[in-house]
Design a protein around this motif. Structure first.
Motif, PDB file in Angstrom:
ATOM      1  N   LEU A  22      -0.293  -6.397 -34.811  1.00 34.34           N
ATOM      2  CA  LEU A  22       0.901  -7.515 -35.386  1.00 34.34           C
ATOM      3  C   LEU A  22       2.156  -6.939 -34.824  1.00 34.34           C
ATOM      4  O   LEU A  22       2.780  -5.878 -34.988  1.00 34.34           O
ATOM      5  CB  LEU A  22       0.922  -7.319 -36.841  1.00 34.34           C
ATOM      6  N   LEU A  23       2.797  -7.880 -33.795  1.00 39.02           N
ATOM      7  CA  LEU A  23       4.069  -7.621 -33.135  1.00 39.02           C
ATOM      8  C   LEU A  23       5.016  -8.528 -33.809  1.00 39.02           C
ATOM      9  O   LEU A  23       6.204  -8.603 -33.202  1.00 39.02           O
ATOM     10  CB  LEU A  23       3.778  -8.014 -31.725  1.00 39.02           C
ATOM     11  N   THR A 330      -6.189 -10.275 -26.364  1.00 35.92           N
ATOM     12  CA  THR A 330      -5.851  -8.969 -26.650  1.00 35.92           C
ATOM     13  C   THR A 330      -5.762  -8.464 -28.088  1.00 35.92           C
ATOM     14  O   THR A 330      -5.780  -7.137 -28.409  1.00 35.92           O
ATOM     15  CB  THR A 330      -4.470  -8.770 -26.203  1.00 35.92           C
ATOM     16  N   GLY A 331      -5.771  -9.591 -28.937  1.00 36.83           N
ATOM     17  CA  GLY A 331      -5.804  -9.175 -30.612  1.00 36.83           C
ATOM     18  C   GLY A 331      -4.337  -8.922 -30.968  1.00 36.83           C
ATOM     19  O   GLY A 331      -4.180  -8.409 -31.808  1.00 36.83           O
ATOM     20  N   VAL A 359       1.398  -1.134 -29.057  1.00 37.97           N
ATOM     21  CA  VAL A 359       1.245  -2.505 -28.692  1.00 37.97           C
ATOM     22  C   VAL A 359       1.730  -2.982 -27.409  1.00 37.97           C
ATOM     23  O   VAL A 359       1.419  -3.764 -26.635  1.00 37.97           O
ATOM     24  CB  VAL A 359       1.658  -3.447 -29.924  1.00 37.97           C
ATOM     25  N   LEU A 360       3.179  -2.309 -27.224  1.00 39.36           N
ATOM     26  CA  LEU A 360       3.887  -2.929 -25.971  1.00 39.36           C
ATOM     27  C   LEU A 360       3.110  -2.335 -24.709  1.00 39.36           C
ATOM     28  O   LEU A 360       3.011  -3.164 -23.679  1.00 39.36           O
ATOM     29  CB  LEU A 360       5.190  -2.246 -26.046  1.00 39.36           C
ATOM     30  N   ASN A 361       2.431  -1.353 -24.637  1.00 42.72           N
ATOM     31  CA  ASN A 361       1.729  -0.845 -23.494  1.00 42.72           C
ATOM     32  C   ASN A 361       0.629  -1.742 -23.307  1.00 42.72           C
ATOM     33  O   ASN A 361       0.248  -2.120 -22.251  1.00 42.72           O
ATOM     34  CB  ASN A 361       1.081   0.550 -23.837  1.00 42.72           C
ATOM     35  N   LEU A 362      -0.192  -2.018 -24.375  1.00 40.95           N
ATOM     36  CA  LEU A 362      -1.018  -3.091 -24.374  1.00 40.95           C
ATOM     37  C   LEU A 362      -0.554  -4.713 -23.448  1.00 40.95           C
ATOM     38  O   LEU A 362      -1.253  -4.968 -22.780  1.00 40.95           O
ATOM     39  CB  LEU A 362      -1.873  -3.284 -25.456  1.00 40.95           C
ATOM     40  N   LEU A 363       0.451  -5.042 -24.287  1.00 36.77           N
ATOM     41  CA  LEU A 363       1.022  -6.190 -23.753  1.00 36.77           C
ATOM     42  C   LEU A 363       1.414  -6.270 -22.173  1.00 36.77           C
ATOM     43  O   LEU A 363       1.239  -6.919 -21.428  1.00 36.77           O
ATOM     44  CB  LEU A 363       1.955  -6.456 -24.563  1.00 36.77           C
TER      45      LEU A 363
END
Length: 368
Positions: A22-23, A330-331, A359-363
């Motif tokens: 959840l971002l 990405t979820g 989350v930012l790394n994945l984004l």
């Protein structure tokens, strides 16, 4: 009364408990029971251990209102009414407003702050922000120009969700004066109170003006959204009694366990606010670095308060299309600006979650 669906909450209902990340959450990570009870004094532990799961007072148990009162300058026990925040907002609009009344409200805004008034039949003028010196800014002069002869209510929210804007103390007092000079009520949503990281905290509107009604609670400031606990404060006791009577048709009273846990939190506020602020500041810094590496993709007006920011995407697809693609691929769940009825190019970012760097790394990997 027929009311329009709450777009943000319907979107959360769709993804909040199925998306992996959840971002866009506006609350901070919830604290555990062991953390809350570990802070309790001997007398607070007694309250918890002797708790009976019966009804509580409609206005809120006295021990809870005493804990609330300490965070205001002038508010007295009979000027506090406890209710779930959403319930408090819904009731207030219904007892204060009539069809044809004029209301001024900020935009973009949490939908319930204007939708109830709109579906009652009120005419609404929206106080719009601008970008000034790289930040969102609501000019009080623009607010003044929106006031009409039949304006009944001005609705403000500081710290503001979703932009993270807060006015200066002098600007806030000027807003109060605009209403006071004309006898207009102010509803001040203060749910993010004390989450100030780039400006001074504001006094409560209910301490400054006899016809102001302030809303605060445990969800945002304290990271205790699960308590479902909030309260209205106002010098307008007659209005609070009307809210109290209306509440008999809804919850009647608050949860007994929530009242005790909320009391502990209010009596040990720094133990909740300081970790939340530290997390928010760290995540804003993380997001700034993320923005510097991906500046061509979005603009980042840095917030000065609260736990959210409202950023503009510089991409070809709409924010809703991007949000849907992102969560499926990405979820990662984000809130698009369509849910705030504010165009098609912004998203809300939330800074209250510990896993934001992950989350930012994945984004970032996905965007590449």
């Amino acid at each position: 009364m027929r009311i329009k669906d709450f777009a943000v909450e319907r979107y959360f209902a769709k993804y909040e408990f199925t998306a992996k990340y959840l971002l866009s959450s506006s609350d901070c990570d919830g604290y555990g029971m062991d953390y809350v009870l570990g802070l309790a004094s001997d007398s607070e532990k007694q309250l918890w251990e002797n708790l009976k799961l019966g009804y509580t007072e409609t206005v809120g148990s006295e021990f809870l209102r005493v804990a609330i009162k300490q965070h205001y300058e002038t508010i007295q026990l009979d000027e506090i009414l406890v209710a779930s925040p959403g319930e408090a907002n819904f009731i207030l609009m219904n007892v204060l407003l009539n069809a044809g009344d004029h209301v001024v409200c900020m935009a973009p805004m949490y939908q319930s702050l204007y939708q109830v008034a709109k579906d009652i039949g009120c005419n609404i003028s929206y106080w719009q922000p601008k970008i000034e010196q790289g930040r969102w800014y609501y000019n009080p002069s623009d607010l003044k120009s929106l006031i009409q002869d039949n304006t009944k209510l001005i609705i403000v929210n500081f710290p503001h969700n979703p932009t993270g804007f807060s006015p200066s103390v002098d600007e806030f007092k000027y807003i109060i004066e605009l209403a006071q000079q004309r006898g207009i009520a102010i509803f001040s949503d203060e749910m993010y109170r004390f989450l100030n990281h780039g400006c001074s905290a504001l006094p409560s509107a209910s301490d400054l003006y006899e016809n102001a009604i302030s809303l605060w609670g445990t969800a945002k400031t304290f990271g205790l959204a699960g308590l479902r606990l909030g309260w209205l404060t106002s010098k307008n006791k007659q209005l609070l009694r009307r809210v109290e009577s209306f509440k008999d048709y809804l919850s009647i009273c608050s949860s007994a366990p929530s009242e005790v846990l909320g009391t502990i939190a209010l009596n040990h506020m720094e133990s909740f606010v300081e970790p939340n602020l530290a997390k928010i500041k760290d995540n804003i810094s993380n997001f700034q670095q993320f923005h510097q590496r991906n500046f061509e993709l979005f603009d980042f007006p840095k917030p000065v308060s609260g736990s959210t920011a409202f950023v503009k995407l510089n991409i070809k697809e709409s924010s809703m299309e991007f949000a849907e693609r992102l969560v499926m691929d990405t979820g990662i769940m984000i809130l698009p600006s369509e849910l705030f009825e504010y165009g098609t190019s912004h998203i809300r970012i939330g800074f209250g979650r510990k896993n934001m760097p992950e989350v930012l790394n994945l984004l970032e990997s996905y965007l590449k």
